[in-house]
Design a protein around this motif. Structure first.
Motif: not given
Length: 367
Positions: A237-249
């Protein structure tokens, strides 16, 4: 550094709680897990684990589970989703973000989500602004959609991509309908990671159907170890969403109201010859305007009119006001909307140089 809010984790103390379903998993997760365990899992990585959402664990004594989790007082438990049997007069512990009635377990009969008592429970949750978390059998998602469509104001979170195992046409068709519900969110979790082609196709599908603001990172710790493993799930998921801040927090913080609500009051003048135009515009705002307001963490926004003045009250539940206001200002629908509304307004005389709506100071609050 990436900040993570894990929207779905479990912990349990087997000296206190009895979880009969664990007996089927000898040696895998059949032991106690505590907050330190999940902190250690994230501690291996260069990221900031803010904490997460505790989700009920199908304990045979719901009251004992509630008492145990609330007694922990852990700063890493940012919100709680506890178990409830949905009905009009269901038991709802104080201080919860929402509830889950497991629909995927053997003891939950098929069609349960279409029963009158279940729908009544959804209506109660909607009225109380509580979240319903749906963990359902994948072949019952059409029934879930039918139930949810009856209570469109309800905030619902579909757990584990609806427990999908195969991307068939029925799954795609129904999930597309769920994605169009105004308050439906999706936790990206629950899938096996050994079939990389399936994972890629699943992620491409759900990100294409659900709005970016409705997608939530979730680990399903430690149950993830039954069908994948924590590390691989996180890395994919980190790779797919490129550490996107919205998605992760950030999406999670807004949905679960993790941050303390900030209130803003402001004032601006309205041109007298534009009053009717302004009111007419707000009867039916441009498509996407209200959606962007909600995406930016604003949970309440009201405008009042008196003579040549407009007054607004806004409540914000995000954690980065400047970030969200910049996001709104760059939104195309919002820019088109402001082209229509700005000519109706004019700044008050003593507004600051960078103010359009001028901030108002709080004088009194009833305690």
């Amino acid at each position: 550094m990436l900040e993570i809010v894990d929207t779905h984790f479990h912990i349990w103390d087997l000296d206190i709680l009895h979880l009969p379903w664990l007996n089927s998993y000898k040696g895998v997760i059949n032991r106690s897990f505590d907050i330190d365990d999940i902190c250690k899992a994230y501690g291996k990585y260069d990221l900031c684990f803010k904490g997460g959402i505790y989700v009920e664990v199908d304990c045979d004594d719901r009251v004992k589970e509630d008492e145990h989790i609330f007694s922990l007082n852990s700063p890493f438990i940012l919100a709680k989703i506890m178990r409830a049997k949905l009905c009009e007069h269901m038991r709802l512990p104080l201080g919860i973000a929402g509830v889950r009635e497991p629909l995927h377990i053997d003891s939950s009969k098929r069609g349960r989500c279409l029963e009158k008592s279940f729908i009544s429970g959804l209506e109660v949750l909607s009225q109380m602004d509580l979240i319903f978390e749906s963990c359902n059998r994948v072949d019952e998602i059409e029934d879930i959609y039918s139930a949810l469509s009856l209570v469109p104001d309800l905030k619902v979170v579909i757990n584990h991509c609806a427990n999908v195992k195969e991307l068939n046409s029925e799954y795609k068709r129904t999930m597309s309908k769920i994605a169009k519900l105004p308050n439906a969110y999706l936790k990206i979790s629950g899938f096996a990671t050994n079939d990389k082609s399936f994972v890629k196709n699943l992620l491409n599908f759900v990100t294409g159907e659900f709005d970016k603001s409705k997608l939530l990172y979730a680990s399903n710790f430690p149950v993830v170890e039954l069908y994948s493993n924590f590390d691989e799930h996180l890395q994919i998921l980190r790779e797919y969403f490129a550490d996107d801040a919205d998605f992760f927090s950030k999406n999670a913080k807004k949905l679960y109201k993790i941050n303390k609500t900030q209130k803003f009051a402001s004032v601006i003048k309205i041109r007298k010859d534009k009053i009717d135009t302004y009111k007419k515009l707000h009867e039916n705002p441009l498509s996407g305007v209200n959606k962007m307001i909600k995406e930016c963490g604003i949970t309440r926004y009201e405008i009042y009119h008196r003579d040549d003045m407009l007054f607004s009250i806004m409540e914000y539940n995000g954690d980065d006001f400047d970030y969200d206001m910049t996001k709104m200002a760059n939104d195309e629908a919002t820019k088109e909307w402001w082209k229509l509304t700005d000519p109706c307004q004019k700044r008050i005389e003593d507004a600051k140089k960078d103010e359009w709506w001028a901030a108002m100071d709080l004088v009194y609050r009833l305690k």
